[in-house]
Scaffold this motif. Structure first.
Motif, PDB file in Angstrom:
ATOM      1  N   ALA A  83       0.480  10.372  -7.333  1.00 14.13           N
ATOM      2  CA  ALA A  83       1.392   9.727  -6.260  1.00 14.13           C
ATOM      3  C   ALA A  83       2.125  10.446  -5.179  1.00 14.13           C
ATOM      4  O   ALA A  83       2.225  11.823  -5.516  1.00 14.13           O
ATOM      5  CB  ALA A  83       2.275   8.933  -6.920  1.00 14.13           C
ATOM      6  N   LEU A  84       2.388   9.928  -3.958  1.00 14.33           N
ATOM      7  CA  LEU A  84       3.144  10.658  -3.095  1.00 14.33           C
ATOM      8  C   LEU A  84       4.791  10.699  -3.575  1.00 14.33           C
ATOM      9  O   LEU A  84       5.600   9.799  -3.506  1.00 14.33           O
ATOM     10  CB  LEU A  84       3.010  10.117  -1.794  1.00 14.33           C
ATOM     11  CG  LEU A  84       1.781   9.567  -1.424  1.00 14.33           C
ATOM     12  CD1 LEU A  84       1.568   8.991   0.114  1.00 14.33           C
ATOM     13  CD2 LEU A  84       0.665  11.000  -1.352  1.00 14.33           C
ATOM     14  N   ASN A 119      -0.496  15.958  -2.632  1.00 13.74           N
ATOM     15  CA  ASN A 119      -1.168  14.817  -3.029  1.00 13.74           C
ATOM     16  C   ASN A 119      -1.599  13.860  -1.651  1.00 13.74           C
ATOM     17  O   ASN A 119      -0.868  13.905  -0.663  1.00 13.74           O
ATOM     18  CB  ASN A 119      -0.364  13.862  -3.808  1.00 13.74           C
ATOM     19  CG  ASN A 119      -0.521  14.209  -5.305  1.00 13.74           C
ATOM     20  OD1 ASN A 119      -1.320  15.063  -5.663  1.00 13.74           O
ATOM     21  ND2 ASN A 119       0.391  13.651  -6.170  1.00 13.74           N
ATOM     22  N   ILE A 120      -2.891  13.476  -1.516  1.00 10.01           N
ATOM     23  CA  ILE A 120      -3.394  12.811  -0.664  1.00 10.01           C
ATOM     24  C   ILE A 120      -3.898  11.127  -0.845  1.00 10.01           C
ATOM     25  O   ILE A 120      -4.630  11.133  -1.930  1.00 10.01           O
ATOM     26  CB  ILE A 120      -4.355  13.351   0.350  1.00 10.01           C
ATOM     27  CG1 ILE A 120      -3.876  14.837   0.979  1.00 10.01           C
ATOM     28  CG2 ILE A 120      -5.188  12.457   1.260  1.00 10.01           C
ATOM     29  CD1 ILE A 120      -5.244  15.774   1.234  1.00 10.01           C
ATOM     30  N   ILE A 121      -3.353  10.324  -0.532  1.00  8.85           N
ATOM     31  CA  ILE A 121      -3.853   8.854  -0.834  1.00  8.85           C
ATOM     32  C   ILE A 121      -4.626   8.532   0.306  1.00  8.85           C
ATOM     33  O   ILE A 121      -4.165   8.339   1.626  1.00  8.85           O
ATOM     34  CB  ILE A 121      -2.612   8.081  -0.861  1.00  8.85           C
ATOM     35  CG1 ILE A 121      -1.870   8.314  -2.248  1.00  8.85           C
ATOM     36  CG2 ILE A 121      -2.896   6.648  -1.250  1.00  8.85           C
ATOM     37  CD1 ILE A 121      -2.586   8.426  -3.501  1.00  8.85           C
ATOM     38  N   THR A 122      -6.000   8.295   0.311  1.00 10.17           N
ATOM     39  CA  THR A 122      -6.785   7.761   1.376  1.00 10.17           C
ATOM     40  C   THR A 122      -7.944   7.067   0.761  1.00 10.17           C
ATOM     41  O   THR A 122      -8.256   7.377  -0.470  1.00 10.17           O
ATOM     42  CB  THR A 122      -7.283   9.052   2.230  1.00 10.17           C
ATOM     43  OG1 THR A 122      -8.131   8.698   3.215  1.00 10.17           O
ATOM     44  CG2 THR A 122      -8.028  10.028   1.253  1.00 10.17           C
ATOM     45  N   SER A 123      -8.530   6.217   1.559  1.00  7.64           N
ATOM     46  CA  SER A 123      -9.904   5.606   1.127  1.00  7.64           C
ATOM     47  C   SER A 123     -10.988   6.472   1.850  1.00  7.64           C
ATOM     48  O   SER A 123     -12.104   5.812   1.963  1.00  7.64           O
ATOM     49  CB  SER A 123      -9.820   4.124   1.305  1.00  7.64           C
ATOM     50  OG  SER A 123      -9.707   3.917   2.823  1.00  7.64           O
ATOM     51  N   LEU A 124     -10.710   7.307   2.821  1.00  7.11           N
ATOM     52  CA  LEU A 124     -11.657   7.896   3.717  1.00  7.11           C
ATOM     53  C   LEU A 124     -12.515   9.391   3.071  1.00  7.11           C
ATOM     54  O   LEU A 124     -11.866  10.061   2.692  1.00  7.11           O
ATOM     55  CB  LEU A 124     -10.835   8.121   4.979  1.00  7.11           C
ATOM     56  CG  LEU A 124     -12.002   9.103   6.188  1.00  7.11           C
ATOM     57  CD1 LEU A 124     -13.000   7.880   6.661  1.00  7.11           C
ATOM     58  CD2 LEU A 124     -10.956   9.566   7.110  1.00  7.11           C
ATOM     59  N   TYR A 173       0.904  -1.097   0.244  1.00  3.99           N
ATOM     60  CA  TYR A 173      -0.049   0.006   0.117  1.00  3.99           C
ATOM     61  C   TYR A 173       0.859   1.320   0.019  1.00  3.99           C
ATOM     62  O   TYR A 173       0.493   2.176  -0.765  1.00  3.99           O
ATOM     63  CB  TYR A 173      -0.941  -0.044   1.324  1.00  3.99           C
ATOM     64  CG  TYR A 173      -1.974   1.015   1.407  1.00  3.99           C
ATOM     65  CD1 TYR A 173      -2.290   2.082   0.340  1.00  3.99           C
ATOM     66  CD2 TYR A 173      -2.255   1.309   2.609  1.00  3.99           C
ATOM     67  CE1 TYR A 173      -3.079   2.948   0.510  1.00  3.99           C
ATOM     68  CE2 TYR A 173      -3.289   2.435   2.707  1.00  3.99           C
ATOM     69  CZ  TYR A 173      -3.827   3.136   1.797  1.00  3.99           C
ATOM     70  OH  TYR A 173      -4.437   4.217   1.970  1.00  3.99           O
ATOM     71  N   GLY A 174       1.862   1.278   0.853  1.00  8.53           N
ATOM     72  CA  GLY A 174       2.960   2.414   1.235  1.00  8.53           C
ATOM     73  C   GLY A 174       3.537   2.586  -0.405  1.00  8.53           C
ATOM     74  O   GLY A 174       3.520   3.630  -0.765  1.00  8.53           O
ATOM     75  N   ALA A 200       1.398   3.624  -3.052  1.00  8.20           N
ATOM     76  CA  ALA A 200       1.093   5.195  -2.814  1.00  8.20           C
ATOM     77  C   ALA A 200       2.203   6.230  -3.310  1.00  8.20           C
ATOM     78  O   ALA A 200       1.822   7.210  -3.772  1.00  8.20           O
ATOM     79  CB  ALA A 200       0.709   5.483  -1.401  1.00  8.20           C
ATOM     80  N   TYR A 209      -8.381  -1.591   1.303  1.00  6.36           N
ATOM     81  CA  TYR A 209      -7.806  -0.150   1.426  1.00  6.36           C
ATOM     82  C   TYR A 209      -7.214   0.358   0.052  1.00  6.36           C
ATOM     83  O   TYR A 209      -7.265   1.490  -0.216  1.00  6.36           O
ATOM     84  CB  TYR A 209      -6.938   0.052   2.536  1.00  6.36           C
ATOM     85  CG  TYR A 209      -7.105   0.295   3.883  1.00  6.36           C
ATOM     86  CD1 TYR A 209      -7.927  -0.488   4.512  1.00  6.36           C
ATOM     87  CD2 TYR A 209      -7.127   1.581   4.466  1.00  6.36           C
ATOM     88  CE1 TYR A 209      -8.564  -0.256   5.912  1.00  6.36           C
ATOM     89  CE2 TYR A 209      -7.738   1.950   5.662  1.00  6.36           C
ATOM     90  CZ  TYR A 209      -8.499   0.871   6.248  1.00  6.36           C
ATOM     91  OH  TYR A 209      -8.896   1.185   7.547  1.00  6.36           O
TER      92      TYR A 209
END
Lengths: 262, 362, 73
Positions: free
Chosen positions: B204-205, B215-220, B68-69, B72, B95
């Motif tokens: 991407a980060l 940039n923000i990587i989230t599933s929320l 995941y990291g 990302a 996620y």
């Protein structure tokens, strides 16, 4: 309207002593009034600002009150699954060794569900900064018992106080990771007074400087109040923290330059 | 230069990963797929070949979250495991799908439930194709039936993953993972530079840039109306994948009266069963889904208009048969034959099942 | 020696009225207003002109709403 004590004549750029860092976004933080998260975010942002590494920093937010940290810190950030931030950070750093990588985690995230990820990232000596906010309670879900809840402390899931014969002991995660070979700098700080904020900021700076030098895992615990969860005013909560949390969670450096100092 | 080698399926995956320019592998040992990590650690690509990172994590939970990291940050990353370990990864899969990240995951299936057995199985079909973790999401699922496909699907899987910003899964099994076959390995590709990654993955980060916000990587997303919109976007992506990426193979279907439907190692067994049947004058063909998601409903529906029956052969109690039934829509008879617990049927058993279940003992 | 004078500017819309800044101020400059901002918080305000620009309040403000100036008189 009350009396005006403004001194517009000295509000000039050359007299500016302190202003909000640009590494914080303009979003109003969702934290409760008086919450230590805001202060911790701010000094973290200031360190990133002062080191000039905003464009080279990647952060990982946890699950918990600071789940939305990415809305406030103006750096590239990922939001991890509960407890998994050190795993994400491990890969991000290994695949992007020139970036500054940090995790920002609460006590439930880091010391309960993510204990394994925390210990192993520290033990491998991942070149990351782990920022650990310990307020002894689960704030986000409404004040339940945390692994760091003190003996006798009341929460929603230990309403008569933490009975260690049934619920186990509060976990000193910071002491625990200090004994792992992979950690290079381990410290416990707080953010309730101007002096403590300055010390914590210096500790964060040190941790990021160590990362710059390619040293091992740096672990900065910040003992913090959760006035809503503790059901106190912000000022009362800070006092309660000094009287009750600090005797158990002693402040100060535990490991510096890879050597135990305590 | 392309190279011919005799390799295990698991080794082929590992070698193909290095050759396709994979940036990182994060895994945890579990039988029958440990050779993937063992091979990579013996090769030391981080020292001796491409600079690809390889790390033995503390658990499958950590492995998938390292993926995941890595994903990302726009890097090409993968992990592999076997059934119980893949179950542990479902949180991370959800996620990653929710954060719309590309990555490659390999499940070399073994028998279950629980610790089950270390022998081959295909009992994770539902888990792989119907979600697995929480929420409405889909994973692109490739089912290799040979060591060659184990190697080829690494490149295909990671390409599809980046094309759609979606996890891709190679759903293999202990037979394909452990058996040795001749494999033609692709030429070594260069890993992308950080600049190329930033260009390829503007989301991407890679560190905040002057020309973009952070940039923000989230599933929320706590706003329900926005979260519903996001889910609609995901669903639209899945419809696109279903439209473009269905892959399958037909063997001896042109004149077939009966069709076996099988994937992976079961399809290999069915190929022999076709020979046995045809020697007796029974015209059996095989449709082999290569993508299990998206599933080849249309070609099966087409065959249902002219054949007399389908035998779905799986190393499980009957999972893919539900998708076959959705395709056939009751037009002709659909039966299942499977063995469980790590037992692999012989081609003769498949022929016998066809006779008793569909030919009516003829 | 010249007198040090200071001033703080409070972003009252972002202030949540936690009162922590008051505990940090050595000169008792700050108190909570009886008025509220649009969120309903009693924001921090100055109640005297004794500010020395030490920035202690800003240092512990959890919401980073305080800007500090300091000059020699």
């Amino acid at each position: 309207m009350s009396e005006n004590f403004d001194r517009p004549e000295i509000r000039k750029p050359e007299n500016l002593i302190y202003s909000r860092t640009k590494v914080l976004t303009d979003n109003i933080m969702h934290y409760c009034p008086g919450c230590g998260h805001g202060t911790a975010h701010r000094i973290l942002a200031e360190v990133i600002d002062e080191m000039g590494i905003q464009n080279d920093t990647i952060g990982v937010a946890p699950v918990g009150c600071s789940v939305l940290a990415y809305n406030y810190l103006d750096v590239d950030m990922a939001e991890a699954a509960h407890g998994r931030a050190p795993a994400l950070a491990t890969a991000i750093k290994r695949l992007n060794p020139n970036k500054f990588v940090f995790t920002y985690q609460g006590d439930g995230d880091l010391a309960a569900i993510g204990t394994g990820e925390t210990i192993h990232a520290c033990n491998r000596g991942e070149k990351i900064v782990i920022i650990f906010i310990n307020n002894g309670i689960y704030g986000m879900t409404g004040g339940q018992m945390a692994p760091t809840t003190l003996e006798g402390m009341k929460t929603a899931t230990c309403p008569y106080g933490r009975d260690i014969s049934i619920m186990g002991n509060p976990l000193k995660m910071t002491e625990l990771v200090s004994h792992l070979k992979g950690t290079y700098y381990v410290t416990r700080q707080s953010v309730q007074t101007p002096a403590s904020v300055r010390k914590t900021k210096a500790a964060l700076r040190k941790a990021f400087e160590y990362q710059k030098d390619g040293k091992g895992a740096c672990f900065v615990e910040i003992v913090s109040s959760c006035n809503s969860g503790w059901k106190m005013t912000p000022v009362q909560a800070n006092k309660w923290m000094e009287e009750n949390m600090f005797p158990f969670y002693e402040l100060g450096d535990i490991k510096v330059d890879g050597e135990l100092v305590k | 230069m392309k190279e011919l080698k005799l390799m295990k399926g698991n080794e082929a995956i590992a070698e193909a990963a290095i050759r396709c320019g994979m940036d990182g592998y994060f895994g945890y040992p579990i039988t029958p797929q440990s050779e993937v990590l063992e091979y990579l650690m013996a090769e030391e690509p981080y020292k001796r070949r491409t600079g690809m990172a390889v790390l033995q994590a503390e658990s499958e939970v950590a492995s998938i979250n390292m993926v995941y990291g890595g994903a990302a940050s726009g890097k090409m990353v993968m992990t592999s495991s076997s059934s119980p370990g893949f179950s542990l990864m479902q949180e991370g899969m959800s996620y990653i799908a929710g954060a719309e990240l590309p990555c490659l995951v390999v499940n070399v299936q073994r028998g279950g439930p629980g610790l089950g057995t270390i022998q081959p199985s295909q009992a994770d079909y539902f888990q792989a194709t119907k979600g697995g973790g929480n929420g409405d999401y889909k994973v692109i699922v490739l089912a290799p039936a040979s060591v060659q496909e184990m190697a080829d699907f690494v490149q295909l899987g990671i390409d599809l993953a980046f094309k759609y910003r979606n996890p891709a899964l190679i759903l293999s099994d202990g037979v394909i993972g452990q058996m040795m076959e001749k494999v033609e390995l692709a030429e070594q590709k260069e890993r992308l530079t950080d600049e190329q990654v930033a260009e390829r993955c503007p989301w991407a980060l890679t560190g905040k840039k002057p020309h973009r916000g952070h940039n923000i990587i989230t599933s929320l997303d706590l706003d329900s109306s926005r979260q519903e919109k996001f889910n609609e976007k995901l669903q639209a992506k899945y419809r696109e994948i279903e439209k473009n990426e269905v892959r399958f193979e037909e063997i001896s279907c042109e004149d077939a009266d009966y069709i076996a439907i099988a994937f992976g190692s079961s399809a290999r067994l069915c190929q022999k069963a076709i020979d046995l049947c045809r020697a007796e004058g029974i015209k059996l063909g095989l449709l082999r889904p290569i993508t299990l998601y998206p599933f080849p409903y249309a070609p099966i529906e087409k065959l249902a208009q002219r054949v007399k029956g389908f035998l779905v052969v799986e190393l499980n109690a009957g999972q893919m048969i539900e998708d076959v039934n959705l395709a056939v829509k009751g037009k002709v008879q659909v039966e299942h034959f499977g063995r469980m617990g790590g037992i692999i049927p012989t081609p003769d058993e498949i022929v016998a099942a066809l006779k008793t279940k569909i030919l009516g003992g003829k | 020696m010249a007198n040090i004078i200071g001033d703080v500017v409070i972003d009252i819309e972002k202030c949540k009225g936690c009162g922590v800044c008051m505990t940090g101020c050595p000169k008792g400059v700050l108190a909570l207003s009886k008025d509220v901002n649009s969120k309903g918080y009693n924001f921090a305000m100055k109640v005297n002109a004794d500010c020395i620009g030490c920035a202690s309040c800003a240092m512990i403000c959890p919401d980073g709403v305080i800007t500090v100036y300091r000059a020699k008189e």
